[in-house]
Design a protein around this motif. Sequence first.
Motif, PDB file in Angstrom:
ATOM      1  N   ALA A   1      51.487  47.276 -18.281  1.00 52.47           N
ATOM      2  CA  ALA A   1      52.217  46.306 -17.556  1.00 52.47           C
ATOM      3  C   ALA A   1      53.718  46.565 -18.076  1.00 52.47           C
ATOM      4  O   ALA A   1      54.019  46.828 -19.104  1.00 52.47           O
ATOM      5  CB  ALA A   1      51.681  44.944 -17.825  1.00 52.47           C
ATOM      6  N   TYR A   2      54.548  45.932 -17.259  1.00 52.85           N
ATOM      7  CA  TYR A   2      55.890  45.831 -17.555  1.00 52.85           C
ATOM      8  C   TYR A   2      56.549  44.625 -17.502  1.00 52.85           C
ATOM      9  O   TYR A   2      56.006  43.887 -16.897  1.00 52.85           O
ATOM     10  CB  TYR A   2      56.710  46.891 -16.515  1.00 52.85           C
ATOM     11  CG  TYR A   2      56.624  48.190 -16.562  1.00 52.85           C
ATOM     12  CD1 TYR A   2      57.537  48.988 -17.291  1.00 52.85           C
ATOM     13  CD2 TYR A   2      55.808  48.723 -15.992  1.00 52.85           C
ATOM     14  CE1 TYR A   2      57.702  50.371 -17.231  1.00 52.85           C
ATOM     15  CE2 TYR A   2      55.412  50.292 -16.124  1.00 52.85           C
ATOM     16  CZ  TYR A   2      56.667  51.147 -16.645  1.00 52.85           C
ATOM     17  OH  TYR A   2      56.379  52.464 -16.869  1.00 52.85           O
ATOM     18  N   TRP A   3      57.321  44.439 -18.462  1.00 52.91           N
ATOM     19  CA  TRP A   3      57.958  42.909 -18.686  1.00 52.91           C
ATOM     20  C   TRP A   3      58.948  43.027 -17.660  1.00 52.91           C
ATOM     21  O   TRP A   3      60.033  43.790 -17.547  1.00 52.91           O
ATOM     22  CB  TRP A   3      58.459  42.866 -20.108  1.00 52.91           C
ATOM     23  CG  TRP A   3      58.966  41.734 -20.306  1.00 52.91           C
ATOM     24  CD1 TRP A   3      60.327  41.412 -20.706  1.00 52.91           C
ATOM     25  CD2 TRP A   3      58.449  40.384 -20.416  1.00 52.91           C
ATOM     26  NE1 TRP A   3      60.629  40.068 -21.040  1.00 52.91           N
ATOM     27  CE2 TRP A   3      59.359  39.372 -20.847  1.00 52.91           C
ATOM     28  CE3 TRP A   3      57.215  39.880 -20.267  1.00 52.91           C
ATOM     29  CZ2 TRP A   3      59.066  37.922 -21.060  1.00 52.91           C
ATOM     30  CZ3 TRP A   3      56.596  38.690 -20.541  1.00 52.91           C
ATOM     31  CH2 TRP A   3      57.731  37.782 -20.927  1.00 52.91           C
ATOM     32  N   ASP A   4      59.130  41.722 -16.948  1.00 57.49           N
ATOM     33  CA  ASP A   4      60.328  41.608 -15.810  1.00 57.49           C
ATOM     34  C   ASP A   4      61.183  40.605 -16.454  1.00 57.49           C
ATOM     35  O   ASP A   4      62.052  40.201 -15.731  1.00 57.49           O
ATOM     36  CB  ASP A   4      59.811  41.288 -14.713  1.00 57.49           C
ATOM     37  CG  ASP A   4      59.323  39.668 -14.268  1.00 57.49           C
ATOM     38  OD1 ASP A   4      59.178  39.145 -15.678  1.00 57.49           O
ATOM     39  OD2 ASP A   4      59.117  39.309 -13.313  1.00 57.49           O
ATOM     40  N   GLY A   5      61.210  40.406 -17.626  1.00 56.57           N
ATOM     41  CA  GLY A   5      62.170  39.208 -18.161  1.00 56.57           C
ATOM     42  C   GLY A   5      61.293  37.781 -18.367  1.00 56.57           C
ATOM     43  O   GLY A   5      62.095  37.160 -19.118  1.00 56.57           O
ATOM     44  N   ARG A   6      60.268  37.855 -17.651  1.00 52.47           N
ATOM     45  CA  ARG A   6      59.697  36.415 -17.546  1.00 52.47           C
ATOM     46  C   ARG A   6      58.311  36.635 -17.903  1.00 52.47           C
ATOM     47  O   ARG A   6      57.324  35.678 -18.541  1.00 52.47           O
ATOM     48  CB  ARG A   6      60.006  35.675 -16.365  1.00 52.47           C
ATOM     49  CG  ARG A   6      61.452  35.070 -16.236  1.00 52.47           C
ATOM     50  CD  ARG A   6      61.190  34.447 -14.741  1.00 52.47           C
ATOM     51  NE  ARG A   6      60.889  35.544 -13.721  1.00 52.47           N
ATOM     52  CZ  ARG A   6      60.652  35.066 -12.636  1.00 52.47           C
ATOM     53  NH1 ARG A   6      61.147  33.762 -12.069  1.00 52.47           N
ATOM     54  NH2 ARG A   6      60.504  35.972 -11.884  1.00 52.47           N
ATOM     55  N   ARG A   7      57.619  37.675 -17.541  1.00 58.54           N
ATOM     56  CA  ARG A   7      56.087  37.817 -17.523  1.00 58.54           C
ATOM     57  C   ARG A   7      55.768  39.424 -17.289  1.00 58.54           C
ATOM     58  O   ARG A   7      56.897  40.187 -16.784  1.00 58.54           O
ATOM     59  CB  ARG A   7      55.478  37.041 -16.497  1.00 58.54           C
ATOM     60  CG  ARG A   7      55.855  37.469 -14.833  1.00 58.54           C
ATOM     61  CD  ARG A   7      55.249  36.553 -13.919  1.00 58.54           C
ATOM     62  NE  ARG A   7      55.770  36.651 -12.531  1.00 58.54           N
ATOM     63  CZ  ARG A   7      55.072  37.207 -11.543  1.00 58.54           C
ATOM     64  NH1 ARG A   7      54.029  37.465 -11.632  1.00 58.54           N
ATOM     65  NH2 ARG A   7      55.837  37.445 -10.509  1.00 58.54           N
ATOM     66  N   LEU A   8      54.617  39.643 -17.679  1.00 57.92           N
ATOM     67  CA  LEU A   8      54.147  41.139 -17.258  1.00 57.92           C
ATOM     68  C   LEU A   8      53.461  41.184 -16.035  1.00 57.92           C
ATOM     69  O   LEU A   8      52.886  40.527 -15.413  1.00 57.92           O
ATOM     70  CB  LEU A   8      52.989  41.439 -18.387  1.00 57.92           C
ATOM     71  CG  LEU A   8      53.407  41.577 -19.955  1.00 57.92           C
ATOM     72  CD1 LEU A   8      52.197  41.423 -20.645  1.00 57.92           C
ATOM     73  CD2 LEU A   8      54.234  42.661 -20.315  1.00 57.92           C
ATOM     74  N   LEU A   9      54.015  42.479 -15.476  1.00 56.53           N
ATOM     75  CA  LEU A   9      53.629  42.687 -14.017  1.00 56.53           C
ATOM     76  C   LEU A   9      52.958  44.068 -14.104  1.00 56.53           C
ATOM     77  O   LEU A   9      53.276  44.854 -14.818  1.00 56.53           O
ATOM     78  CB  LEU A   9      54.863  42.944 -13.296  1.00 56.53           C
ATOM     79  CG  LEU A   9      55.886  41.559 -13.055  1.00 56.53           C
ATOM     80  CD1 LEU A   9      56.877  42.376 -12.097  1.00 56.53           C
ATOM     81  CD2 LEU A   9      55.029  40.457 -12.210  1.00 56.53           C
ATOM     82  N   SER A  10      51.799  44.157 -13.219  1.00 51.92           N
ATOM     83  CA  SER A  10      51.122  45.547 -12.962  1.00 51.92           C
ATOM     84  C   SER A  10      52.194  46.520 -12.721  1.00 51.92           C
ATOM     85  O   SER A  10      53.134  46.230 -12.405  1.00 51.92           O
ATOM     86  CB  SER A  10      50.396  45.305 -11.862  1.00 51.92           C
ATOM     87  OG  SER A  10      51.094  45.377 -10.494  1.00 51.92           O
ATOM     88  N   VAL A  11      51.597  47.784 -13.070  1.00 58.21           N
ATOM     89  CA  VAL A  11      52.392  49.132 -12.625  1.00 58.21           C
ATOM     90  C   VAL A  11      52.877  49.151 -11.375  1.00 58.21           C
ATOM     91  O   VAL A  11      54.084  49.413 -10.935  1.00 58.21           O
ATOM     92  CB  VAL A  11      51.850  50.126 -13.138  1.00 58.21           C
ATOM     93  CG1 VAL A  11      52.351  51.630 -12.826  1.00 58.21           C
ATOM     94  CG2 VAL A  11      51.470  50.293 -14.789  1.00 58.21           C
ATOM     95  N   SER A  12      52.101  48.860 -10.283  1.00 56.71           N
ATOM     96  CA  SER A  12      52.316  48.642  -9.032  1.00 56.71           C
ATOM     97  C   SER A  12      53.517  47.951  -8.675  1.00 56.71           C
ATOM     98  O   SER A  12      54.394  48.414  -8.008  1.00 56.71           O
ATOM     99  CB  SER A  12      51.331  48.579  -8.158  1.00 56.71           C
ATOM    100  OG  SER A  12      50.200  49.504  -8.471  1.00 56.71           O
ATOM    101  N   ASP A  13      53.389  46.730  -9.015  1.00 52.66           N
ATOM    102  CA  ASP A  13      54.398  45.584  -8.837  1.00 52.66           C
ATOM    103  C   ASP A  13      55.821  46.002  -9.593  1.00 52.66           C
ATOM    104  O   ASP A  13      56.892  45.675  -9.104  1.00 52.66           O
ATOM    105  CB  ASP A  13      53.920  44.205  -9.266  1.00 52.66           C
ATOM    106  CG  ASP A  13      53.125  43.572  -8.620  1.00 52.66           C
ATOM    107  OD1 ASP A  13      52.969  44.291  -7.287  1.00 52.66           O
ATOM    108  OD2 ASP A  13      52.313  42.597  -8.836  1.00 52.66           O
ATOM    109  N   ALA A  14      55.468  46.622 -10.882  1.00 49.99           N
ATOM    110  CA  ALA A  14      57.002  47.136 -11.590  1.00 49.99           C
ATOM    111  C   ALA A  14      57.467  48.283 -10.700  1.00 49.99           C
ATOM    112  O   ALA A  14      58.750  48.179 -10.750  1.00 49.99           O
ATOM    113  CB  ALA A  14      56.791  47.520 -12.883  1.00 49.99           C
ATOM    114  N   LEU A  15      56.615  49.180 -10.322  1.00 53.18           N
ATOM    115  CA  LEU A  15      57.270  50.323  -9.631  1.00 53.18           C
ATOM    116  C   LEU A  15      58.117  49.850  -8.331  1.00 53.18           C
ATOM    117  O   LEU A  15      59.430  50.269  -8.017  1.00 53.18           O
ATOM    118  CB  LEU A  15      56.248  51.141  -9.182  1.00 53.18           C
ATOM    119  CG  LEU A  15      55.896  52.069 -10.246  1.00 53.18           C
ATOM    120  CD1 LEU A  15      54.515  52.837  -9.837  1.00 53.18           C
ATOM    121  CD2 LEU A  15      56.781  53.020 -10.648  1.00 53.18           C
ATOM    122  N   ALA A  16      57.647  48.730  -7.652  1.00 48.97           N
ATOM    123  CA  ALA A  16      58.036  48.281  -6.419  1.00 48.97           C
ATOM    124  C   ALA A  16      59.469  47.514  -6.914  1.00 48.97           C
ATOM    125  O   ALA A  16      60.500  47.472  -6.054  1.00 48.97           O
ATOM    126  CB  ALA A  16      57.258  47.216  -5.889  1.00 48.97           C
TER     127      ALA A  16
END
Length: 162
Positions: free
Chosen positions: A6-21
């Motif tokens: 997962a990737y951190w967006d500054g508030r929460r962890l996102l799935s790789v798919s959401d992070a790539l988008a």
Amino acid sequence: APVRMAYWDGRRLLSVSDALARDLPATRRQMFIAYPSGLQLWLNDHPRENWKLRANGTDLALPPAGWAAWDAKAGLFSYSALRNGHKADCITCPSYHYQDGRGRWFETEAAGADGALAITRRKDAVEVIRIAGKEKILLRLPRPRPGRTRVCPVRTPGGRLA
């Protein structure tokens, strides 16, 4: 293979798919990886921002190029993080403890020093190796069993008693 990435967006962890988008691998570069064994990794490759998190019950701030690794089953806790406002490194596992305050006084549950230390514990002994530093060393040892305490001299690399 990891069980979660997962990737951190500054508030929460996102799935790789959401992070790539959202282009997070290029813009934030803060990643969490979990493995089936229990190993968890936090990697901060953001060029400017610290990543605040809690690992192994410890609050950490990972600076750029900082990281943390934790595996409760294996007894591993390791990080390169800001401690008291300065970058410090620490690895604790069943076979040894390593810490480096990078020239500043740094205390952990095992020790305190102004440089790097490696500590190994054997059945009846503790070995401390000063890798770097100039001042005092603080050791936090488990309370000895009655009748098992022995005081040993400490020798410096030059062979002198300290």
